[in-house]
Scaffold this active site. Structure first.
Site, PDB file in Angstrom:
ATOM      1  N   ASP A 104       0.965  -1.288  -0.075  1.00  0.00           N
ATOM      2  CA  ASP A 104       0.161   0.172   0.043  1.00  0.00           C
ATOM      3  C   ASP A 104       0.897   1.084  -0.037  1.00  0.00           C
ATOM      4  O   ASP A 104       2.044   1.191   0.439  1.00  0.00           O
ATOM      5  CB  ASP A 104      -0.959  -0.053   1.141  1.00  0.00           C
ATOM      6  CG  ASP A 104      -1.876  -1.007   1.204  1.00  0.00           C
ATOM      7  OD1 ASP A 104      -2.086  -1.546   0.281  1.00  0.00           O
ATOM      8  OD2 ASP A 104      -2.372  -1.545   2.354  1.00  0.00           O
ATOM      9  N   LYS A 105       0.237   2.429  -0.433  1.00  0.00           N
ATOM     10  CA  LYS A 105       1.119   3.533  -0.364  1.00  0.00           C
ATOM     11  C   LYS A 105       1.750   3.716   1.009  1.00  0.00           C
ATOM     12  O   LYS A 105       3.079   4.326   0.953  1.00  0.00           O
ATOM     13  CB  LYS A 105       0.194   4.760  -0.950  1.00  0.00           C
ATOM     14  CG  LYS A 105       0.896   5.920  -1.017  1.00  0.00           C
ATOM     15  CD  LYS A 105      -0.057   7.251  -1.743  1.00  0.00           C
ATOM     16  CE  LYS A 105       0.631   8.387  -1.852  1.00  0.00           C
ATOM     17  NZ  LYS A 105      -0.431   9.468  -1.984  1.00  0.00           N
TER      18      LYS A 105
END
Ligand code: URA
Length: 233
Positions: A104-105
């Site tokens: 995920d970011k």
């Protein structure tokens, strides 16, 4: 067949400009004969290429270990946001590398980048049972019942079925999570389903590959010979 200077520069050991000079100096041998020109075409899978008598260590594929920082997308390109590929020098960006699975970011940690599609499949497919280990900090207090639920294999509220997974409690708010699959936001969703939302997540390892602690977030290196040998074949 590829240009000799391209093959050698791909190893990361010499730039194309350096190869030009080395060829002039007669220090590069192709099948025992001094290379005629940097642009000569060679099949690296067939021909022996020596630099000062040593094999140049050419590999068909490139394998990069990146310490992914938070705030960067696990994608090859994006119109608006910085991607993990943007963290690499231009020469590496041209090799068709992709991240092996997505973080995920806001997740940090180990991300392998390669153009070896077969290896990517082996590392990601749940059928190959490759452990991915994450360090997680959560809100709330982790307890044995959470470990039991992970070990049993959870079905989340939205119907997502998760294979049995490992949860090792390090402290009331910290744990190591081991998964053999990588569904969207899986660690976060599993812990959220236990009422312990994740506040920080970092991937520490993927199969035999451990994040090299020397690498600061945003830094990368090529895999070592030993790491390459340890990968599933
Ligand atoms: N699980 C998540 O929730 N996020 C990641 O980035 C990786 C695994």
């Amino acid at each position: 067949m590829e240009r000799l200077d391209k093959i050698i520069s791909t190893t990361g050991k010499k730039s194309r400009r350096e190869v030009k000079l080395l060829v002039k100096q007669g220090r590069i041998l192709v099948d025992g004969v001094p290379a005629a020109a940097p642009e000569m075409k060679v099949d690296p899978a067939v021909s022996e290429i020596l630099l000062d008598g040593e094999d140049i260590g050419y590999r068909r594929f490139t394998y990069i270990m990146l310490h992914k920082p938070a705030g960067v997308l696990s994608a090859v390109e994006d119109k608006r946001q910085q991607t993990v590929l943007d963290l690499l020098p231009e020469e590496l960006q041209k090799r068709g590398l992709s991240p092996v699975g997505r973080l995920d970011k806001d997740t940090e940690g180990l991300l392998l980048l390669t153009n070896d599609g077969e290896l990517t499949h082996k590392l990601l497919s749940p059928r190959h049972h490759v452990d991915k280990v994450y360090y997680a900090r959560v809100e709330g207090t982790l307890e044995q019942a959470d470990c039991d639920a992970f070990a049993a294999g959870m079905t989340l509220g939205d119907g997502l079925e998760c294979m049995p997974a490992g949860l090792e409690i390090l402290s009331p708010g910290e744990a190591l999570v081991t998964l053999q699959e990588g569904k969207f936001h899986q660690v976060k969703r599993m812990l959220a389903a236990r009422g312990k939302p994740v506040t920080y997540l970092k991937r520490l390892s993927m199969g035999p590959l451990q994040l090299d602690e020397i690498l600061q977030p945003g830094q990368f290196r090529h895999l070592t010979e030993e790491e390459l040998q340890s990968l599933p074949r």
